[in-house]
Design an enzyme around this catalytic site. Structure first.
Site, short mmCIF file in Angstrom:
data_model
loop_
_atom_site.label_atom_id
_atom_site.label_comp_id
_atom_site.label_asym_id
_atom_site.label_seq_id
_atom_site.Cartn_x
_atom_site.Cartn_y
_atom_site.Cartn_z
N HIS A 108 3.65 -0.29 -10.55
CA HIS A 108 2.37 -0.22 -9.66
C HIS A 108 2.71 -0.02 -8.05
O HIS A 108 1.75 0.68 -7.57
CB HIS A 108 1.60 -1.63 -9.91
N LEU A 119 -5.48 0.76 -13.89
CA LEU A 119 -5.35 -0.63 -13.26
C LEU A 119 -6.63 -1.31 -13.54
O LEU A 119 -7.66 -0.65 -13.21
CB LEU A 119 -5.14 -0.46 -11.73
N PHE A 135 -6.77 -13.67 -4.23
CA PHE A 135 -6.00 -12.71 -4.68
C PHE A 135 -4.56 -13.76 -4.98
O PHE A 135 -4.36 -14.79 -4.33
CB PHE A 135 -5.57 -11.60 -3.80
N ARG A 152 2.14 -11.41 -8.68
CA ARG A 152 2.43 -10.44 -9.66
C ARG A 152 3.63 -10.78 -10.57
O ARG A 152 3.54 -10.12 -11.51
CB ARG A 152 2.11 -8.98 -9.10
N HIS A 212 2.41 -4.61 -12.11
CA HIS A 212 1.31 -5.15 -12.17
C HIS A 212 0.93 -5.71 -13.21
O HIS A 212 1.06 -4.93 -14.37
CB HIS A 212 0.03 -4.22 -11.70
N GLN A 215 7.26 -3.07 -8.27
CA GLN A 215 6.29 -3.98 -8.68
C GLN A 215 5.54 -3.74 -9.82
O GLN A 215 5.11 -2.32 -10.08
CB GLN A 215 5.22 -4.34 -7.70
N GLU A 223 -6.58 -6.74 -9.60
CA GLU A 223 -6.44 -8.21 -9.46
C GLU A 223 -7.69 -8.82 -9.36
O GLU A 223 -7.65 -10.19 -9.44
CB GLU A 223 -5.18 -8.46 -8.78
N ARG A 273 5.45 -7.67 -3.28
CA ARG A 273 4.34 -7.66 -2.35
C ARG A 273 2.99 -8.38 -3.03
O ARG A 273 2.93 -8.68 -4.25
CB ARG A 273 3.84 -6.20 -2.45
C1 LIG Z 1 -4.84 1.79 -8.69
C2 LIG Z 1 -4.45 1.20 -7.77
C3 LIG Z 1 -5.19 0.03 -6.95
C4 LIG Z 1 -4.67 -0.22 -6.04
N1 LIG Z 1 -5.50 -1.63 -5.51
C5 LIG Z 1 -5.03 -1.93 -4.12
C6 LIG Z 1 -5.76 -3.00 -3.37
O1 LIG Z 1 -6.85 -3.46 -3.92
N2 LIG Z 1 -5.19 -3.70 -2.36
C7 LIG Z 1 -3.87 -3.17 -1.76
O2 LIG Z 1 -3.69 -3.68 -0.71
N3 LIG Z 1 -3.26 -2.23 -2.30
C8 LIG Z 1 -3.79 -1.66 -3.47
N4 LIG Z 1 -2.92 -0.46 -4.01
C9 LIG Z 1 -1.80 -0.27 -3.29
C10 LIG Z 1 -2.39 0.73 -2.15
O3 LIG Z 1 -3.41 1.43 -2.35
C11 LIG Z 1 -1.27 1.67 -1.75
O4 LIG Z 1 0.01 1.15 -1.53
C12 LIG Z 1 -1.49 2.56 -0.48
O5 LIG Z 1 -2.94 2.87 -0.42
C13 LIG Z 1 -0.63 3.39 -0.24
O6 LIG Z 1 -1.42 4.40 1.14
P1 LIG Z 1 -0.49 5.40 1.68
O7 LIG Z 1 -0.90 5.90 2.54
O8 LIG Z 1 0.98 5.25 1.99
O9 LIG Z 1 -0.29 6.81 0.44
P2 LIG Z 1 -1.23 7.24 -0.45
O10 LIG Z 1 -2.70 7.01 -0.26
O11 LIG Z 1 -0.83 7.20 -1.87
O12 LIG Z 1 -1.38 8.81 0.23
C14 LIG Z 1 -0.17 9.76 -0.26
C15 LIG Z 1 -0.43 10.81 0.79
O13 LIG Z 1 0.67 11.57 0.71
C16 LIG Z 1 0.48 13.07 0.15
N5 LIG Z 1 1.73 13.52 -0.36
C17 LIG Z 1 2.75 13.05 -1.00
N6 LIG Z 1 3.67 13.96 -1.36
C18 LIG Z 1 3.48 15.17 -0.49
C19 LIG Z 1 4.15 16.41 -0.55
N7 LIG Z 1 5.20 16.61 -0.89
N8 LIG Z 1 3.44 17.24 0.15
C20 LIG Z 1 2.23 16.96 0.82
N9 LIG Z 1 1.70 15.88 0.82
C21 LIG Z 1 2.15 14.81 0.26
C22 LIG Z 1 -0.54 12.78 -0.64
O14 LIG Z 1 -1.38 14.11 -1.02
C23 LIG Z 1 -1.37 11.85 -0.21
O15 LIG Z 1 -2.42 12.48 0.91
C24 LIG Z 1 -3.34 -0.15 -5.28
C25 LIG Z 1 -2.72 0.91 -5.55
C26 LIG Z 1 -3.02 1.61 -6.96
C27 LIG Z 1 -2.18 2.59 -7.48
#
Ligand SMILES: Cc1cc2nc3c(=O)[nH]c(=O)nc-3n(C[C@H](O)[C@H](O)[C@H](O)COP(=O)(O)OP(=O)(O)OC[C@H]3O[C@@H](n4cnc5c(N)ncnc54)[C@H](O)[C@@H]3O)c2cc1C
Length: 600
Positions: free
Chosen positions: A367, A266, A141, A300, A256, A254, A269, A409
């Site tokens: 991203h 997306l 990566f 990135r 992407h 960031q 990567e 990142r």
């Molecule tokens: C398309 C894509 C591909 C990616 N690929 C990678 C990868 O390959 N490797 C990597 O390391 N990272 C990757 N990332 C980044 C990574 O996926 C995220 O940074 C990470 O998964 C975030 O996890 P999280 O638990 O913080 O938030 P999320 O998984 O976004 O979860 C947020 C949660 O908060 C809840 N929520 C939000 N607001 C409220 C509210 N007001 N009330 C109640 N619930 C709420 C939502 O319902 C959800 O359950 C990618 C991101 C994207 C967008």
């Protein structure tokens, strides 16, 4: 407050992505029995499940094949053979990727614990892609100097999220799916709970807890072209900010390099990790000019800027010449079908391109949010630059800023961040509960205040022409044009004015659906209000930082300026006057990892 609208838990987590569900699982494993998790989506629809490419950890299973170089084939390292990877190398890559703005004590914790987290996933049944001898496969990566991304084809987030969700259920965690958090209750620097809406009935509840954690994810939806799911509206950061918690490093967003042209969706990567090329309209692999060592696998921020320069100088592709090509045609059908099946499906479904045979047009896409709610490595949210804790309030994952990613990142470090710091926050909350944490009383009636907010949103002046959707669209346009891959003071001043105008127009905007059951129109308005709240913080923080560092790239201040700007931004809510900015020092080991010029 009536009793039927009060819910209590020992631990209450907002967000059911990897950070939230890991925290709940870890607290459950430590013996906490009363844990609630609310999520505005079904937990498995959280954006974590959309992650494709991989999760970083220096497992040291794979190396470039003899003579393979940085882009050639990989081979398994026989057990007992000389290691090529180590936590120290992962640490250095992460610090360099962060443009020296990452806190090195937190980064050290992350890279050292990373293998343990991967093996815990494995032991819970997570289906990683494998080497022929059964060990976990790894790929390259951007910005990582060895193959370090552990993956499950290009469905990595999906398999991780399913694993943690089912384990959290097994440990008795109570989920509130499709519940929306509206407000965070903090009095005298002690967190007491949240106000939330059951989306199905529209009813409001005061949810009291001894410890509350936000794992509410990122805020890419403030930009027009974004890889983020529609739910990534930065609710958590806006709610925390409104409750008096500062936001840290919000200027670092960031972009992407490979979002589908015109859509932002997306193309992982992993496409470049598996050997994909980037080409301009002349067919040239232009990364040769910008990062001749790592080429397409530079970090990135650098790759996105290189693409934008090619586009700005007229070597773009697509109808408005606003993209460049991602070329995977030389990888062959077999590799694409086994390693990148989802990417192929997305390109086909949204642009009608079959990546096995044709180049696909892509462009930089908003991203990942490096900034967020300031927290230490145990998820404890801090109230100021001295690290004063907000008692009982925790944050982890993309909404938090620990800060392990600093100004930029590295890919695959954020699934790791969300998992690892979610897990640590869960353990810290368990220790807090076991140490005798109390349920603190709430003065006033915060649920009634939120009801009044909803009534205000529902009753825009009769005959008003303003629409929430229009305000949201104008905000996204302004953020993409004037606070995007490249920024200038003049552009950002314009963006700030726009955000303020939109904030002023917002109270006139109509919510058309006046019912209470599953009112997505109302939720859209609340989310747009959140976008307007934190977008101002992003622009003010960015305007103030007169240097270029990582993803914050100013054409009027093109150099990194360590003498003046090697510090984190803290933005505090300041009445109606926009944020008040303060700064916090970066934790650096000056002997081992002093700042250097960042070259690839
Ligand atoms: C398309 C894509 C591909 C990616 N690929 C990678 C990868 O390959 N490797 C990597 O390391 N990272 C990757 N990332 C980044 C990574 O996926 C995220 O940074 C990470 O998964 C975030 O996890 P999280 O638990 O913080 O938030 P999320 O998984 O976004 O979860 C947020 C949660 O908060 C809840 N929520 C939000 N607001 C409220 C509210 N007001 N009330 C109640 N619930 C709420 C939502 O319902 C959800 O359950 C990618 C991101 C994207 C967008």
């Amino acid at each position: 407050m009536t009793d039927s609208t009060i819910i209590t838990h020992d631990v209450l987590v907002v967000g059911a992505g990897l950070a939230g569900s890991w925290a709940a699982l870890a607290a459950g494993k430590e013996g906490v029995t009363d844990i609630g998790v609310l999520s505005k989506l079904h937990p498995l629809r959280s954006h974590s499940g959309a992650a494709q490419g991989g999760i970083a950890a220096a497992l040291n299973n794979v190396r470039p094949a003899a003579g393979g170089g940085p882009r050639g084939p990989l081979e398994a390292i026989p057990p007992g053979d000389e290691p090529i990877d180590s936590w120290e190398l992962h640490m250095f890559d992460t610090i360099k990727g962060s443009d020296w703005l990452g806190d090195q004590d937190a980064i050290e914790i992350m890279v050292k614990e990373a293998p343990e987290v991967i093996y815990e996933y494995e032991h819970m049944g997570c289906v990683f892609s494998r080497l022929p001898d059964g060990r976990i496969a790894q790929r390259r990566f951007g910005g990582h100097s060895t193959p370090r991304a552990n993956y499950a084809a290009d469905y990595t987030g999906h398999v991780l999220l399913h694993t943690i969700y089912e384990q959290a259920l097994r440990h008795g965690v109570k989920y509130y799916p499709e519940w929306y958090c509206l407000d965070l209750i903090i009095e005298d620097n002690v967190c007491r709970g949240v106000v939330a809406m059951d989306i199905i009935s529209g009813k409001l509840y005061t949810m009291r807890a001894k410890a509350v954690m936000f794992g509410t994810g990122g805020y890419g939806r403030a930009w027009k072209i974004t890889s983020n799911a529609t739910a990534n509206t930065g609710d958590g950061v806006a709610i925390a900010y409104n409750a008096g918690v500062p936001l840290m490093d919000m200027e670092f967003v960031q972009f992407h390099p490979t979002g589908l042209y015109g859509k932002g969706i997306l193309m992982s990567e992993a496409c470049r990790g598996e050997g994909g090329y980037l080409r301009n309209s002349d067919g040239d692999r232009f990364m040769e000019k910008y990062a001749s060592g790592l080429m397409e696998l530079a970090p990135r921020d650098l790759v996105s800027r290189s693409e934008q320069i090619e586009i700005n100088e007229g070597r773009g592709v697509g109808p408005d010449k606003g993209g460049v090509y991602l070329d995977l045609t030389h990888l062959g059908a077999e590799k694409i079908m086994s390693r990148l099946p989802q990417v192929r499906e997305l390109a086909h479904e949204f642009l009608g391109v079959d990546i096995i045979h044709d180049q696909v047009p892509i462009q930089p896409t908003a991203h990942y949010s490096m900034g967020g709610i300031p927290a230490n490595a145990d998820g404890q949210v801090i109230a100021d630059a001295d690290g004063t804790p907000v008692v009982g309030f925790y944050a982890a994952g993309e909404c938090a800023c620990v800060s392990v990613h600093g100004a930029n990142r590295l890919g695959t470090n954020s699934l790791l961040d969300a998992s690892l710091f979610g897990r640590r926050a869960g353990k810290a909350m368990a220790a807090f509960i076991k140490g005798g944490a109390k349920l603190h009383p709430i003065s006033g009636d915060p649920a009634r205040q939120q009801e009044a907010r909803i009534q205000r949103l529902m009753s825009a002046p009769a005959g008003s022409k303003e629409s929430v959707a229009q305000i949201g669209a104008e905000l996204k346009e302004a953020m993409t044009n004037d606070c995007g891959v490249f920024r200038t003071g003049q552009q950002m001043t314009q963006a700030l004015q726009k955000v303020k105008d939109l904030q002023e127009r917002f109270p006139q905007a109509q919510v058309m659906d006046k019912s209470r059951r599953f009112n997505t129109d109302l939720l859209g308005a609340i989310e747009t209000e959140h976008l307007l709240t934190f977008a101002e913080v992003v622009v003010v923080s960015a305007l103030n930082r007169e240097e270029s560092r990582g993803a914050h790239s100013r054409t009027d201040f093109t150099k990194r300026d360590d003498a003046n700007w090697l510090k984190h931004t803290l933005a505090f809510k300041n009445g109606g006057d926009g944020p008040r900015l303060g700064y916090k020092s970066v934790n650096i080991d000056w002997e081992k990892y002093p700042p250097q010029e960042r070259k690839y």
